[in-house]
Design an enzyme around this catalytic site. Structure first.
Site, PDB file in Angstrom:
ATOM      1  CB  CYS A   5      -0.966  -0.012   1.243  1.00 55.28           C
ATOM      2  SG  CYS A   5      -2.210   1.016   0.953  1.00 55.28           S
TER       3      CYS A   5
ATOM      4  CG  ASP B 258      -3.550  -0.779  10.481  1.00 53.90           C
ATOM      5  OD1 ASP B 258      -2.465  -1.059  11.163  1.00 53.90           O
ATOM      6  OD2 ASP B 258      -3.506   0.209   9.659  1.00 53.90           O
TER       7      ASP B 258
END
Length: 207
Positions: free
Chosen positions: A8, A128
């Site tokens: 990402c 996360d």
């Protein structure tokens, strides 16, 4: 089952091509203006222009407007939507595109585990690390002992590097891993290190 790999915070064509050449499954572009890895829709369109088929193009947002998300869809630069804020399931699924929802893992176990059941329409749930004032990309791991059971595929993010990803995959068996800062040149947000990228993919796949 093989653990999929998403990288990402892609901002440069060379980084994308190196990841693709090494067998990455998905590449993420950040459309959240508060991120130091943010891209505009125009930049994203140019970036994905030469990506080959079968590499998933992921767009990441934090509490966006409908117009912001729809703009990326209309410009055909994303295949999968990733929501990292406080978006409801109703908001996430209105675009009629597959999406994944990020949940921030923190000390309040009851609070974040409740959220696991709020997005049954999501293609996967991404876990996360919860950090005050930030929505992700902190480079910090959460306690992997908290890894939950879920009927949906789970994606592990937060603090992953070439040095710990093999342990993470062996211990947790996530559907996928998601890395950003752990493969970057030190102090250069959005600039990936080709050596670290190759090592991360190799370490993920060796388990």
């Amino acid at each position: 089952m093989r653990t999929r790999i998403k990288m990402c915070g892609i901002t440069r064509a060379d980084d994308a091509q190196h990841a693709i050449a090494n067998g990455v499954d998905a590449l993420g572009m950040v459309f959240y203006a508060g991120s130091r890895r943010a891209l505009s829709i125009t930049q994203a369109v140019e970036l994905v222009k030469h990506w080959p088929p079968f590499v998933c193009r992921v767009g990441l947002w934090v509490n966006p407007s409908v117009v912001e998300v729809q703009a990326a869809i209309d410009m055909n630069c994303v295949d999968l939507l990733q929501f990292h804020g406080d978006e409801s399931e109703q908001f996430c699924q209105q675009f009629l595109r597959p999406y994944i929802k990020a949940i921030r893992v923190g000390a309040d176990i009851h609070q974040w585990q409740q959220q696991l059941n709020l997005y049954p329409s999501a293609q996967a749930i991404l876990l996360d690390t919860q950090t005050n004032g930030q929505w992700g990309g902190t480079g910090q791991c959460f306690d992997w002992q908290l890894w939950p059971q879920s009927k949906q595929p789970l994606i592990l993010a937060g603090g992953l590097t070439p040095k710990n990803v093999a342990q993470a995959v062996s211990q947790l068996r996530p559907y996928a891993v998601d890395v950003s800062g752990g493969i970057e040149v030190t102090g250069q947000f959005g600039v990936k290190d080709p050596v670290l990228m190759s090592e991360f993919i190799r370490e993920t796949n060796r388990v």
